[in-house]
Scaffold this motif. Structure first.
Motif, PDB file in Angstrom:
ATOM      1  N   ALA A 180       4.324 -47.365 -34.131  1.00 34.21           N
ATOM      2  CA  ALA A 180       3.068 -46.458 -34.196  1.00 34.21           C
ATOM      3  C   ALA A 180       1.865 -47.172 -33.176  1.00 34.21           C
ATOM      4  CB  ALA A 180       2.702 -46.558 -35.633  1.00 34.21           C
ATOM      5  N   LEU A 181       1.709 -48.438 -33.424  1.00 36.12           N
ATOM      6  CA  LEU A 181       0.764 -49.113 -32.798  1.00 36.12           C
ATOM      7  C   LEU A 181       0.813 -48.912 -31.361  1.00 36.12           C
ATOM      8  CD1 LEU A 181      -1.889 -51.025 -33.217  1.00 36.12           C
ATOM      9  CD2 LEU A 181      -0.405 -52.998 -33.261  1.00 36.12           C
ATOM     10  N   LEU A 182       1.898 -49.132 -30.691  1.00 38.35           N
ATOM     11  CA  LEU A 182       2.266 -49.119 -29.294  1.00 38.35           C
ATOM     12  C   LEU A 182       2.147 -47.729 -28.913  1.00 38.35           C
ATOM     13  CD1 LEU A 182       4.978 -51.671 -28.752  1.00 38.35           C
ATOM     14  CD2 LEU A 182       2.784 -52.045 -28.340  1.00 38.35           C
ATOM     15  N   THR A 183       2.325 -46.797 -29.612  1.00 34.60           N
ATOM     16  CA  THR A 183       2.210 -45.299 -29.244  1.00 34.60           C
ATOM     17  C   THR A 183       0.670 -44.949 -29.395  1.00 34.60           C
ATOM     18  OG1 THR A 183       4.441 -44.853 -30.186  1.00 34.60           O
ATOM     19  CG2 THR A 183       2.690 -42.845 -30.074  1.00 34.60           C
ATOM     20  N   MET A 184      -0.130 -45.370 -30.060  1.00 36.40           N
ATOM     21  CA  MET A 184      -1.461 -45.124 -30.495  1.00 36.40           C
ATOM     22  C   MET A 184      -1.962 -45.658 -28.939  1.00 36.40           C
ATOM     23  SD  MET A 184      -2.675 -45.068 -34.287  1.00 36.40           S
ATOM     24  CE  MET A 184      -2.137 -46.567 -34.624  1.00 36.40           C
ATOM     25  N   LEU A 185      -1.774 -47.000 -28.760  1.00 42.04           N
ATOM     26  CA  LEU A 185      -2.537 -47.550 -27.748  1.00 42.04           C
ATOM     27  C   LEU A 185      -2.194 -47.382 -26.370  1.00 42.04           C
ATOM     28  CD1 LEU A 185      -2.880 -51.279 -29.260  1.00 42.04           C
ATOM     29  CD2 LEU A 185      -4.658 -49.482 -29.218  1.00 42.04           C
ATOM     30  N   VAL A 186      -0.908 -47.226 -26.040  1.00 44.39           N
ATOM     31  CA  VAL A 186      -0.438 -46.783 -24.692  1.00 44.39           C
ATOM     32  C   VAL A 186      -0.901 -45.292 -24.460  1.00 44.39           C
ATOM     33  CG1 VAL A 186       1.813 -46.477 -23.261  1.00 44.39           C
ATOM     34  CG2 VAL A 186       1.386 -48.573 -25.115  1.00 44.39           C
ATOM     35  N   GLY A 187      -0.685 -44.531 -25.514  1.00 43.03           N
ATOM     36  CA  GLY A 187      -0.942 -42.994 -25.218  1.00 43.03           C
ATOM     37  C   GLY A 187      -2.480 -42.862 -24.769  1.00 43.03           C
ATOM     38  N   ILE A 188      -3.319 -43.530 -25.839  1.00 49.04           N
ATOM     39  CA  ILE A 188      -4.796 -43.247 -25.198  1.00 49.04           C
ATOM     40  C   ILE A 188      -5.281 -44.020 -24.053  1.00 49.04           C
ATOM     41  CG2 ILE A 188      -5.770 -45.054 -26.837  1.00 49.04           C
ATOM     42  CD1 ILE A 188      -6.814 -41.630 -26.525  1.00 49.04           C
ATOM     43  N   LEU A 189      -4.941 -45.138 -23.933  1.00 46.13           N
ATOM     44  CA  LEU A 189      -5.060 -45.771 -22.503  1.00 46.13           C
ATOM     45  C   LEU A 189      -4.661 -44.960 -21.432  1.00 46.13           C
ATOM     46  CD1 LEU A 189      -4.387 -49.674 -23.221  1.00 46.13           C
ATOM     47  CD2 LEU A 189      -6.436 -48.640 -23.219  1.00 46.13           C
ATOM     48  N   GLY A 190      -3.503 -44.454 -21.364  1.00 46.96           N
ATOM     49  CA  GLY A 190      -3.082 -43.423 -20.377  1.00 46.96           C
ATOM     50  C   GLY A 190      -4.031 -42.346 -20.258  1.00 46.96           C
ATOM     51  N   ALA A 191      -4.578 -41.778 -21.390  1.00 53.28           N
ATOM     52  CA  ALA A 191      -5.419 -40.823 -21.326  1.00 53.28           C
ATOM     53  C   ALA A 191      -6.471 -41.017 -20.616  1.00 53.28           C
ATOM     54  CB  ALA A 191      -5.678 -40.156 -22.751  1.00 53.28           C
ATOM     55  N   VAL A 192      -7.371 -42.169 -20.972  1.00 49.16           N
ATOM     56  CA  VAL A 192      -8.452 -42.474 -20.244  1.00 49.16           C
ATOM     57  C   VAL A 192      -8.326 -42.891 -18.839  1.00 49.16           C
ATOM     58  CG1 VAL A 192      -9.890 -44.685 -20.224  1.00 49.16           C
ATOM     59  CG2 VAL A 192      -9.116 -43.957 -22.194  1.00 49.16           C
ATOM     60  N   ALA A 193      -7.421 -43.188 -18.198  1.00 49.66           N
ATOM     61  CA  ALA A 193      -7.113 -43.183 -16.976  1.00 49.66           C
ATOM     62  C   ALA A 193      -6.790 -41.994 -16.040  1.00 49.66           C
ATOM     63  CB  ALA A 193      -5.798 -44.226 -16.657  1.00 49.66           C
ATOM     64  N   GLN A 194      -6.779 -40.784 -16.709  1.00 52.72           N
ATOM     65  CA  GLN A 194      -6.200 -39.658 -16.115  1.00 52.72           C
ATOM     66  C   GLN A 194      -7.419 -38.778 -15.402  1.00 52.72           C
ATOM     67  OE1 GLN A 194      -3.264 -38.743 -15.599  1.00 52.72           O
ATOM     68  NE2 GLN A 194      -2.977 -40.633 -16.597  1.00 52.72           N
ATOM     69  N   SER A 195      -7.610 -38.082 -14.531  1.00 47.23           N
ATOM     70  CA  SER A 195      -8.502 -37.247 -13.722  1.00 47.23           C
ATOM     71  C   SER A 195      -8.108 -35.720 -14.089  1.00 47.23           C
ATOM     72  CB  SER A 195      -8.821 -37.461 -12.399  1.00 47.23           C
ATOM     73  OG  SER A 195      -7.415 -37.404 -11.531  1.00 47.23           O
ATOM     74  N   ASP A 196      -6.856 -35.613 -14.639  1.00 48.76           N
ATOM     75  CA  ASP A 196      -6.639 -34.170 -14.814  1.00 48.76           C
ATOM     76  C   ASP A 196      -6.590 -33.809 -16.297  1.00 48.76           C
ATOM     77  OD1 ASP A 196      -5.187 -31.634 -13.275  1.00 48.76           O
ATOM     78  OD2 ASP A 196      -4.056 -32.119 -15.351  1.00 48.76           O
ATOM     79  N   ILE A 197      -7.326 -32.679 -16.625  1.00 47.72           N
ATOM     80  CA  ILE A 197      -7.424 -32.590 -18.243  1.00 47.72           C
ATOM     81  C   ILE A 197      -6.151 -32.327 -18.813  1.00 47.72           C
ATOM     82  CG2 ILE A 197      -8.455 -30.916 -19.757  1.00 47.72           C
ATOM     83  CD1 ILE A 197     -10.543 -30.110 -17.720  1.00 47.72           C
ATOM     84  N   LYS A 198      -5.293 -31.599 -18.134  1.00 42.78           N
ATOM     85  CA  LYS A 198      -3.927 -31.372 -18.764  1.00 42.78           C
ATOM     86  C   LYS A 198      -3.183 -32.752 -19.046  1.00 42.78           C
ATOM     87  CE  LYS A 198      -2.860 -26.881 -17.170  1.00 42.78           C
ATOM     88  NZ  LYS A 198      -1.957 -25.873 -16.233  1.00 42.78           N
ATOM     89  N   MET A 246       0.326 -37.925 -26.971  1.00 41.05           N
ATOM     90  CA  MET A 246       1.223 -39.221 -27.433  1.00 41.05           C
ATOM     91  C   MET A 246       0.540 -40.119 -28.281  1.00 41.05           C
ATOM     92  SD  MET A 246       2.572 -39.774 -23.587  1.00 41.05           S
ATOM     93  CE  MET A 246       3.057 -41.472 -23.939  1.00 41.05           C
ATOM     94  N   GLY A 247      -0.716 -40.498 -28.055  1.00 38.35           N
ATOM     95  CA  GLY A 247      -1.364 -41.329 -28.563  1.00 38.35           C
ATOM     96  C   GLY A 247      -1.559 -41.077 -30.181  1.00 38.35           C
ATOM     97  N   HIS A 248      -1.823 -39.768 -30.387  1.00 36.20           N
ATOM     98  CA  HIS A 248      -2.057 -39.421 -31.834  1.00 36.20           C
ATOM     99  C   HIS A 248      -0.908 -39.164 -32.557  1.00 36.20           C
ATOM    100  CE1 HIS A 248      -6.591 -38.556 -31.707  1.00 36.20           C
ATOM    101  NE2 HIS A 248      -6.308 -39.027 -30.622  1.00 36.20           N
TER     102      HIS A 248
END
Length: 501
Positions: A280-298, A306-308
């Motif tokens: 759960a911890l890795l899913t939250m952190l990896v998912g949201i860190l991946g989101a922060v790095a994106q430039s496409d909304i989808k 994934m993070g949530h």
């Protein structure tokens, strides 16, 4: 009233057959699909009331008693999931009808779309109602077969490539699930969930652990938990907007539902709780860190999804009534809010011609209503008080604090960081797409938006806001469902009133 239980499965299947026969009559297809899903929502609401008032409702399919025949069970958890899924699928259907009318049904061919969409709905509802592991497998396969078709609608190179990855990963998950089913049957002589309660308890601890881990592996792929989630950001964003929305809102949650059901009913006691907490911890952190790095909304929303999912696994891993109640409440919130955000993003793409944050801007001035449709679910997802996202996260964090220990406290910290980074990612989208100076519109971007697409998105936005207004009763229902899950006896006694054979 037990006769209502099979209807959420039967009605979409009959509707799929009827819409297939009406392939050359698009208006009739649309009418049948809307009527079927509206009726499914009404039946699901009735089942929730009855399950909350009278306890689990059970139907023995074909009149064959358990464990010989297939059993469908509507308890509080499954009935609540039915209501939410029916509401979401109906709104997404209306959105897709509006999109089809505006585009001349070029992006989503009606003759294929409506039967497949109803089959997908039947697979989801069958998974929620299933009272044995093999029928749960059948429900997964029904929805996955339909999802393969929906994901590749239009037949573009990008969609075919993404669909191929999705098919391979899904088949691997199904193979693991089927292998686990075979081992469980070999060890216990049954696949009925209620009967497995006693028989799995009688197995040696190491064997139970192996079976538990195999089911978690299969469901973890379907739920997109880390490290089994790399397929999701490359698969979901390529599909048409309504397909992406229903996938993001529902399909991963069916995997989460299966984890909740099996962990509470078949494998209580928390032997894998530490593993689930780390996941759960890795899913939250990896998912949201991946989101922060994106430039496409989808893609950003796909990583956020994934993070949530980590929040939901967090509640299950705690193995407490408070943790399960928080997970159930949050899964209802997450289904509605993620679906709404992907529908709003579909409108954004239609208006701006792109979802790349480097190419769009000024939508707050150009399309203020679109700004409202995106902003409200976005801040709800980020957990801004007093919205349901805030209430669900607070419930989970309080459950983690109450559980105590190093891992729960790490999860509390990880959940807080994930929430803050979600707010950052959402504000990044808002500032670049809506707040900054307008960009040059795409030449083929329409000036307006179809009313039915806007109306169905607005309905889900209103439903997301309504979750805040009914948060108290909804949390009580979630807590009651969590308590029944942990007791196990109400479920078993409903399936076997005379005692387990």
């Amino acid at each position: 009233m037990n006769s209502l239980v099979p209807l959420p499965v039967v009605m979409p299947l009959l509707g799929a057959a009827l819409t297939l026969m009406l392939a050359r009559r698009p208006r009739a297809q649309r009418a049948v699909s809307v009527v079927v899903l509206t009726a499914t929502l009404a039946v699901a609401a009735a089942l929730l009331v009855l399950a909350y008032r009278d306890g689990p409702l059970v139907v023995y399919v074909g009149g064959w008693p358990a464990p010989v025949g297939i059993v469908l069970v509507a308890d509080q958890l499954s009935a609540l999931m039915l209501v939410v899924s029916a509401a979401v699928t109906l709104c997404v259907l209306l959105y897709s009808i509006g999109e089809g009318r505006a585009d001349g049904d070029e992006g989503t061919p009606v003759a294929i779309y409506h039967p497949t969409y109803l089959v997908l709905t039947a697979g989801v509802t069958n998974a929620f109602l299933s009272g044995d592991l093999f029928n749960l497998f059948v429900g997964f396969e029904i929805l996955l077969a339909a999802s393969y078709v929906l994901l590749t609608l239009g037949g573009t190179d990008v969609r075919i490539r993404a669909g191929t990855t999705y098919v391979v990963v899904s088949l691997l998950s199904s193979l693991i699930f089927l292998s686990a089913i075979g081992l469980i049957y070999a060890a216990t002589g049954t696949l009925n969930l209620a009967q497995l309660v006693d028989r799995l308890d009688a197995l040696p601890d190491n064997l139970r652990l192996v079976l538990n881990l195999m089911l978690l592996l299969a469901f973890g792929i379907k739920a997109a938990v880390f490290p089994l989630s790399s397929w999701l950001p490359d698969s979901y964003p390529t599909a048409p907007a309504p397909v992406t929305a229903v996938f993001a809102g529902l399909l991963t949650k069916v995997g989460v539902y299966a984890i909740i059901r099996t962990e509470t009913l078949l494998f209580p006691g928390g032997r894998v709780s530490d593993v689930l907490m780390v996941v759960a911890l890795l899913t939250m952190l990896v998912g949201i860190l991946g989101a922060v790095a994106q430039s496409d909304i989808k893609r950003l929303l796909s990583f956020t999804l994934m993070g949530h999912i980590g929040y939901l696994i967090f509640g299950v891993a705690l193995a407490t009534t408070a943790g399960l109640a928080g997970a159930i409440f949050y899964v209802v919130h997450h289904i509605i809010i993620l679906t709404t955000l992907f529908l709003a993003t579909g409108l954004l793409e239609r208006r701006a011609g792109s979802t790349n944050l480097e190419r769009i801007g000024g939508l707050g001035r150009i399309a203020p209503l679109l700004g409202v449709l995106f902003f409200l679910p976005a801040i709800n997802l980020a957990g801004i008080p007093p919205f349901s996202g805030f209430l669900g996260k607070v419930g989970l964090l309080q459950a983690g604090v109450a559980a105590g220990g190093v891992l729960p406290w790490l999860l509390v910290a990880g959940g807080t960081i994930t929430s803050l980074l979600t707010l950052y990612a959402i504000m990044k989208v808002w500032n670049m797409a809506f707040w900054r100076a307008p960009k040059v519109d795409s030449p083929d971007a329409p000036a307006g938006l179809p009313r039915l697409m806007v109306g169905s998105t607005l309905a889900l936005v209103a439903l997301g806001v309504a979750l805040t207004l009914v948060a108290g009763p909804l949390y009580r229902v979630s807590a009651d469902a969590a308590e029944h899950l942990r007791q196990r006896s109400p479920y078993v006694e409903a399936v076997f009133p005379g005692g387990t054979p």
